[in-house]
Write a protein that holds these residues in place. Structure first.
Motif, PDB file in Angstrom:
ATOM      1  N   MET A 316       0.844  -1.205   0.000  1.00 12.88           N
ATOM      2  CA  MET A 316       0.000   0.000   0.000  1.00 12.88           C
ATOM      3  C   MET A 316       0.874   1.249   0.000  1.00 12.88           C
ATOM      4  O   MET A 316       0.612   2.211  -0.739  1.00 12.88           O
ATOM      5  CB  MET A 316      -0.892   0.050   1.244  1.00 12.88           C
ATOM      6  CG  MET A 316      -1.890  -1.073   1.356  1.00 12.88           C
ATOM      7  SD  MET A 316      -3.110  -0.786   2.670  1.00 12.88           S
ATOM      8  CE  MET A 316      -2.119  -0.634   4.131  1.00 12.88           C
ATOM      9  N   TYR A 379      -4.778   4.551   4.378  1.00 13.72           N
ATOM     10  CA  TYR A 379      -4.580   4.333   2.934  1.00 13.72           C
ATOM     11  C   TYR A 379      -5.829   4.732   2.144  1.00 13.72           C
ATOM     12  O   TYR A 379      -5.739   5.385   1.095  1.00 13.72           O
ATOM     13  CB  TYR A 379      -4.222   2.867   2.689  1.00 13.72           C
ATOM     14  CG  TYR A 379      -3.975   2.520   1.236  1.00 13.72           C
ATOM     15  CD1 TYR A 379      -2.797   2.905   0.605  1.00 13.72           C
ATOM     16  CD2 TYR A 379      -4.917   1.797   0.507  1.00 13.72           C
ATOM     17  CE1 TYR A 379      -2.555   2.578  -0.727  1.00 13.72           C
ATOM     18  CE2 TYR A 379      -4.682   1.461  -0.825  1.00 13.72           C
ATOM     19  CZ  TYR A 379      -3.507   1.858  -1.441  1.00 13.72           C
ATOM     20  OH  TYR A 379      -3.275   1.534  -2.745  1.00 13.72           O
TER      21      TYR A 379
ATOM     22  N   GLN B 364     -15.516   1.647   2.302  1.00 16.92           N
ATOM     23  CA  GLN B 364     -14.477   0.623   2.447  1.00 16.92           C
ATOM     24  C   GLN B 364     -14.597  -0.457   1.370  1.00 16.92           C
ATOM     25  O   GLN B 364     -13.594  -0.923   0.824  1.00 16.92           O
ATOM     26  CB  GLN B 364     -14.547   0.014   3.857  1.00 16.92           C
ATOM     27  CG  GLN B 364     -14.131   1.021   4.936  1.00 16.92           C
ATOM     28  CD  GLN B 364     -14.310   0.506   6.351  1.00 16.92           C
ATOM     29  OE1 GLN B 364     -15.219  -0.272   6.630  1.00 16.92           O
ATOM     30  NE2 GLN B 364     -13.452   0.937   7.255  1.00 16.92           N
ATOM     31  N   LEU B 366     -15.866  -0.090  -1.668  1.00 15.46           N
ATOM     32  CA  LEU B 366     -15.413   0.497  -2.932  1.00 15.46           C
ATOM     33  C   LEU B 366     -13.891   0.641  -2.967  1.00 15.46           C
ATOM     34  O   LEU B 366     -13.268   0.485  -4.011  1.00 15.46           O
ATOM     35  CB  LEU B 366     -16.083   1.852  -3.155  1.00 15.46           C
ATOM     36  CG  LEU B 366     -17.553   1.777  -3.574  1.00 15.46           C
ATOM     37  CD1 LEU B 366     -18.243   3.135  -3.393  1.00 15.46           C
ATOM     38  CD2 LEU B 366     -17.679   1.323  -5.033  1.00 15.46           C
ATOM     39  N   SER B 367     -13.295   0.906  -1.825  1.00 14.03           N
ATOM     40  CA  SER B 367     -11.836   1.034  -1.768  1.00 14.03           C
ATOM     41  C   SER B 367     -11.159  -0.306  -2.003  1.00 14.03           C
ATOM     42  O   SER B 367     -10.169  -0.388  -2.731  1.00 14.03           O
ATOM     43  CB  SER B 367     -11.402   1.619  -0.417  1.00 14.03           C
ATOM     44  OG  SER B 367     -11.916   2.927  -0.272  1.00 14.03           O
ATOM     45  N   TYR B 371      -8.796  -0.430  -5.118  1.00 15.43           N
ATOM     46  CA  TYR B 371      -7.356  -0.349  -4.859  1.00 15.43           C
ATOM     47  C   TYR B 371      -6.807  -1.743  -4.592  1.00 15.43           C
ATOM     48  O   TYR B 371      -6.878  -2.242  -3.473  1.00 15.43           O
ATOM     49  CB  TYR B 371      -7.066   0.568  -3.671  1.00 15.43           C
ATOM     50  CG  TYR B 371      -7.660   1.950  -3.782  1.00 15.43           C
ATOM     51  CD1 TYR B 371      -7.433   2.734  -4.914  1.00 15.43           C
ATOM     52  CD2 TYR B 371      -8.443   2.487  -2.764  1.00 15.43           C
ATOM     53  CE1 TYR B 371      -7.973   4.000  -5.019  1.00 15.43           C
ATOM     54  CE2 TYR B 371      -8.990   3.758  -2.864  1.00 15.43           C
ATOM     55  CZ  TYR B 371      -8.757   4.510  -3.992  1.00 15.43           C
ATOM     56  OH  TYR B 371      -9.295   5.759  -4.097  1.00 15.43           O
ATOM     57  N   HIS B 373      -3.921  -2.881  -4.077  1.00 14.47           N
ATOM     58  CA  HIS B 373      -2.896  -3.025  -3.035  1.00 14.47           C
ATOM     59  C   HIS B 373      -3.497  -3.035  -1.642  1.00 14.47           C
ATOM     60  O   HIS B 373      -2.923  -3.600  -0.715  1.00 14.47           O
ATOM     61  CB  HIS B 373      -1.847  -1.924  -3.169  1.00 14.47           C
ATOM     62  CG  HIS B 373      -1.074  -2.033  -4.441  1.00 14.47           C
ATOM     63  ND1 HIS B 373      -0.150  -3.031  -4.632  1.00 14.47           N
ATOM     64  CD2 HIS B 373      -1.124  -1.330  -5.595  1.00 14.47           C
ATOM     65  CE1 HIS B 373       0.361  -2.918  -5.851  1.00 14.47           C
ATOM     66  NE2 HIS B 373      -0.225  -1.891  -6.460  1.00 14.47           N
ATOM     67  N   LEU B 374      -4.655  -2.411  -1.497  1.00 12.75           N
ATOM     68  CA  LEU B 374      -5.351  -2.467  -0.214  1.00 12.75           C
ATOM     69  C   LEU B 374      -5.801  -3.899   0.043  1.00 12.75           C
ATOM     70  O   LEU B 374      -5.599  -4.467   1.113  1.00 12.75           O
ATOM     71  CB  LEU B 374      -6.558  -1.520  -0.242  1.00 12.75           C
ATOM     72  CG  LEU B 374      -7.484  -1.560   0.971  1.00 12.75           C
ATOM     73  CD1 LEU B 374      -6.746  -1.159   2.245  1.00 12.75           C
ATOM     74  CD2 LEU B 374      -8.686  -0.646   0.759  1.00 12.75           C
ATOM     75  N   THR B 377      -2.680  -6.207   0.712  1.00  8.53           N
ATOM     76  CA  THR B 377      -2.053  -6.027   2.022  1.00  8.53           C
ATOM     77  C   THR B 377      -2.952  -6.599   3.116  1.00  8.53           C
ATOM     78  O   THR B 377      -2.484  -7.251   4.046  1.00  8.53           O
ATOM     79  CB  THR B 377      -1.752  -4.531   2.272  1.00  8.53           C
ATOM     80  OG1 THR B 377      -1.081  -4.014   1.128  1.00  8.53           O
ATOM     81  CG2 THR B 377      -0.878  -4.343   3.488  1.00  8.53           C
ATOM     82  N   LEU B 378      -4.261  -6.360   2.992  1.00  7.68           N
ATOM     83  CA  LEU B 378      -5.208  -6.929   3.956  1.00  7.68           C
ATOM     84  C   LEU B 378      -5.170  -8.452   3.906  1.00  7.68           C
ATOM     85  O   LEU B 378      -5.196  -9.128   4.935  1.00  7.68           O
ATOM     86  CB  LEU B 378      -6.627  -6.459   3.636  1.00  7.68           C
ATOM     87  CG  LEU B 378      -7.071  -5.113   4.190  1.00  7.68           C
ATOM     88  CD1 LEU B 378      -8.375  -4.691   3.529  1.00  7.68           C
ATOM     89  CD2 LEU B 378      -7.240  -5.176   5.702  1.00  7.68           C
ATOM     90  N   ASN B 381      -1.631  -9.766   5.394  1.00  3.48           N
ATOM     91  CA  ASN B 381      -1.517  -9.566   6.843  1.00  3.48           C
ATOM     92  C   ASN B 381      -2.651 -10.235   7.603  1.00  3.48           C
ATOM     93  O   ASN B 381      -2.474 -10.682   8.730  1.00  3.48           O
ATOM     94  CB  ASN B 381      -1.484  -8.069   7.165  1.00  3.48           C
ATOM     95  CG  ASN B 381      -0.189  -7.418   6.714  1.00  3.48           C
ATOM     96  OD1 ASN B 381       0.868  -8.029   6.789  1.00  3.48           O
ATOM     97  ND2 ASN B 381      -0.274  -6.206   6.226  1.00  3.48           N
TER      98      ASN B 381
END
Lengths: 397, 409
Positions: A316, A379, B364, B366-367, B371, B373-374, B377-378, B381
């Protein structure tokens, strides 16, 4: 003779408000949170000024007048100065007064406290020049020593600063890089002509900045007597104490005794005739270079890794940095002051730090210093704001 | 240990928790005798089952139907409804005229079982087995530990409609216990304020997940593949379609998302008393073609739903814990969970929102969709986060409480 060299960092970012997907294309204001929470930049500037900047600087002014041999240095980010000018003029006025004593040096950095050195040499240079102009306008002085955002440092940064005529540059005194060398001497960066390198003594610096109020620390409480003794016993020419200025009153609250410590430090040091205070420029002029230091990989003063991973460690963060710098050409073509300003405010390193997930592991969120509830919320708000900026850039062209 | 359901004969998280916990306790060297209200074809290597219905000779019963009739998530009134609809007919005379009678019958058998078995501590899961636990305690004088997975206030989504008989059993069970285990700080707070249980008596033990309880499958033949190939993102709700789980907030968030991005499919998996109402709501909001109802999913179907989803949402109004987000996270599916859930206390790598804040949920969603990369990463992790929250971690805490109770005698 041995010197104590203080450098205090003063910085406040423009935090991005909770900017939602639905705001894209509808709201060109990213930094105007008006709530009572941690995203209201005005409230934070007022609070930090009241808790830290004003009491600490008023005290410092008193000390500088009482002890003419006292010296310190400051680095102010441009956007911190902007916000103080607007939201806490009393704090800015005190800063001006301490600089006016002639005992205080002001250092150079990027106006927007950005990582632009690593992404755009042109943008970096512009931001450094803009910062220099602001420092000149407000304080009437010209920075001769440079420090980059988060004390990030690399050989090529030193070479750049050397070519621009800076007398000195600051970096972290990290043992794995220094090897047998002590941070308490003046060094020369690899492949440079005239510039000198000063290294943070992180042990003594962190005694004040981080450990001061920690009751688990075996040396707690830290007294000026004890600290003075340690400094007296340390070998070397200069003890470089580099820290955030918010240490005084914000990170370490007033009730920890931090102001009391600051107040009595000059008096304690004056007992030892072998110790004095110097600004970075004075240290460079006084002491000879002991060795050359080669730092090919980026070094910072952050956490235990001392690298940029707190800002660039996850996908991110890298995506956000890539996205903001990808706008550079479009921004310049749009040639609109408002767009340029917003774009630069979005380059501030704090935005990317708030997206850091490495302190969020193991369910331990205590290390996560951020106005957002999670790195993911940080982010989302950032990318939404940036998406809006991209739309505005496209429209302007 | 008195329980009410156990996989594969379970309809929700209670059975999953009993499975995960008993195995992890057995690994720690704790011998568990697991008592169930009725004979079921259950066998796991780490626990001996005892059935409170006289046992032998009853294997021919249709387990699915019986299990449905005895789901712990039924309220006494909806149990009546079940019976009126004839859904529990196959149960015949084995079952009492209502859920409460069944609870009483279980309790009556508990004393006899307790006198026959050799053990140190009595352990009861939720109100359905609290009476059994109390009877066992009365008969043997041995200490009782009550494990609360959900309270009547959670099941009703607030204080409105709380069944007084259930409340009374919950309260009596906890009062009679030496110690109470709550699945979250959220539940602990409810036990203190609504049931007057002393703080020092309550220990919080969050649920976990491991290979024993996680949904298994292979990702080769995902039926939603074509849809995703066509550029659709999939957002999943998986749980009972009841007031407590907030299905209506899921649909309202979906509506808001679809106004901005029509390339999103919302899956509503599960069954429950609000299912019809939710179908009507979707139609009324004009999003029926993007909102698919799958019914109750089990086994590989359930695995597929998790694996295909770009985001899993648990918008619960009141969720004592909530194991489903951990199931999703373990499979690398990002999750959005309501702040009114116990699981949000232990999970860091998740999106969180108030259950009523459908605007923020839509933002959230829509993000995550917009995105990549969101999402990545979620995903990365979150899987690590779930791997950390094991049942053995939970069992260690339960073990500590058990030992404290034994040594306090």
């Amino acid at each position: 003779m041995k010197s104590i060299c203080f450098y205090f960092q003063v910085h406040q970012p423009y935090r991005v408000k909770k900017y939602r997907v639905f705001d894209i294309g509808n709201d060109p204001e990213y930094f105007n949170d008006r709530g009572t929470g941690k995203l209201n930049n005005r409230l934070i500037a007022e609070k930090v000024a009241a808790k830290s900047y004003i009491p600490a600087t008023a005290l410092l002014l008193k000390l500088l007048k009482k002890y003419p041999q006292l010296r310190v240095s400051f680095s102010f980010s441009g956007i911190a100065l902007e916000q103080l000018e607007r939201y806490a003029p009393e704090a800015l006025d005190l800063f001006k007064q301490v600089v006016d004593t002639g005992q205080v040096e002001v250092l150079g950095e990027t106006y927007y406290h950005s990582l632009s050195f690593f992404y755009s040499p042109l943008e970096f240079e512009i931001q450094v020049n803009k910062h220099r102009d602001l420092v000149r306008r407000i304080f009437g002085v010209w920075p001769r020593v440079f420090r980059n955002t988060e004390l990030s440092y690399r050989n090529d940064l030193a070479q750049w600063a050397d070519s621009r005529g800076y007398a000195g540059i600051l970096a972290e005194g990290w043992d794995p890089i220094l090897g047998w060398r002590s941070p308490n001497y003046v060094y020369q960066p690899k492949d440079t002509q005239n510039i000198r390198l000063l290294l943070k003594n992180y042990r003594f610096s962190d005694d004040i900045a981080f450990r001061f109020s920690s009751r688990e620390w075996t040396e707690w409480p830290l007294t000026t007597g004890k600290f003075g003794q340690w400094i007296g016993e340390a070998e070397g020419d200069t003890i470089n104490l580099f820290m955030d200025y918010e240490t005084f009153g914000e990170h370490q609250w007033e009730d920890t005794g931090i102001f009391h410590f600051l107040e009595h430090l000059p008096e304690e040091m004056s007992k030892n005739p072998g110790i004095d205070f110097k600004t970075p420029s004075e240290v460079i002029q006084t002491y000879r270079v002991r060795d050359q230091v080669d730092i090919p990989h980026t070094l910072t003063w952050a956490d235990t890794d001392r690298d940029l991973t707190a800002w660039t460690g996850n996908p991110m963060q890298r995506a956000a940095l890539d996205a903001v710098y990808a706008l550079e050409q479009g921004i310049h073509m749009a040639n609109d002051g408002r767009l340029l300003e917003d774009w630069r405010k979005l380059q501030t390193s704090d935005h990317f730090y708030y997206m850091c997930t490495k302190w969020f592991a193991d369910g331990d969120v205590h290390q996560y210093f951020s106005p957002y509830e999670s790195p993911y919320d940080a982010y989302i708000a950032y990318m939404n704001a940036l998406s809006d900026l991209r739309l505005r850039v496209e429209k302007a062209r | 240990m008195f329980g009410w359901e156990f996989p594969p004969f379970n309809s929700g998280g209670l059975g999953v928790a009993c499975l995960g916990l008993t195995r992890a306790l057995a690994e720690r060297g704790v011998e568990v005798i697991f008592v169930m209200p009725k004979k079921l074809d259950l066998a796991v290597p780490w626990t001996r089952f005892v059935f409170a219905d006289g046992g032998d000779g009853l294997e021919s019963i249709d387990m699915r139907v019986i299990n449905a009739a005895l789901t712990p998530y039924l309220t006494p009134s909806s149990y009546d409804e079940y019976r009126r609809q004839g859904m529990a007919m196959a149960a015949g005379s084995l079952y009492g005229p209502d859920l409460m009678s069944e609870v009483k019958r279980y309790a009556a058998m508990a004393a006899a079982i307790a006198l026959k078995e050799d053990f140190d501590v009595i352990y009861a899961h939720d109100w359905l087995s609290f009476e059994a636990g109390m009877e066992a305690k009365r008969a043997t004088g041995k200490p009782l530990i009550a494990h609360v997975h959900a309270t009547e206030f959670d099941r009703c989504g607030g204080s409105w409609g709380v069944n007084n008989d259930v409340y009374a059993i919950e309260r009596a069970g906890m009062d009679a216990s030496h110690r109470v285990i709550a699945v979250s700080e959220l539940t602990k707070a409810i036990l203190m304020t609504r049931y007057g249980i002393a703080e020092e008596k309550i220990s919080v033990v969050h649920n976990g997940i491991d290979e024993t309880t996680a949904p298994q499958g292979d990702s080769t033949l995902l039926r939603l593949h074509t849809l995703k190939q066509a550029g659709y993102s999939v957002v999943l709700f998986l749980g009972r379609i009841t007031l407590q789980k907030g299905p209506d907030y899921f649909i309202r968030a979906a509506k808001r998302v679809l106004e901005h991005n029509p390339k999103v499919i919302f899956l509503m998996s599960g069954s429950g008393d609000m299912e019809r109402q939710m179908m009507d709501l979707a139609a009324q909001l004009g999003i029926a073609s993007n909102l698919l109802f799958t019914g109750f999913l089990q086994g590989h179907d359930r695995y597929e739903a998790y694996a295909a989803a770009d985001l899993f949402i648990m918008p619960s109004v009141s969720e004592p814990f909530g194991i489903t987000p951990l199931e999703a996270m373990r499979l690398g599916t990002p999750v959005l969970i309501s702040k009114q859930s116990g699981v949000s206390e232990v999970v860091s790598h998740a999106l969180k929102a108030d259950f009523w804040d459908t605007e923020e949920m839509a933002n959230q969603i829509l993000s995550v969709v917009g995105y990549p990369h969101l999402k990545n990463t979620l995903s990365e992790n979150g899987a690590k986060d779930a791997a950390r929250l094991t049942w053995s971690r939970a069992a260690e805490k339960v073990d500590t409480v058990v030992h404290e109770v034994m040594h306090a005698l």
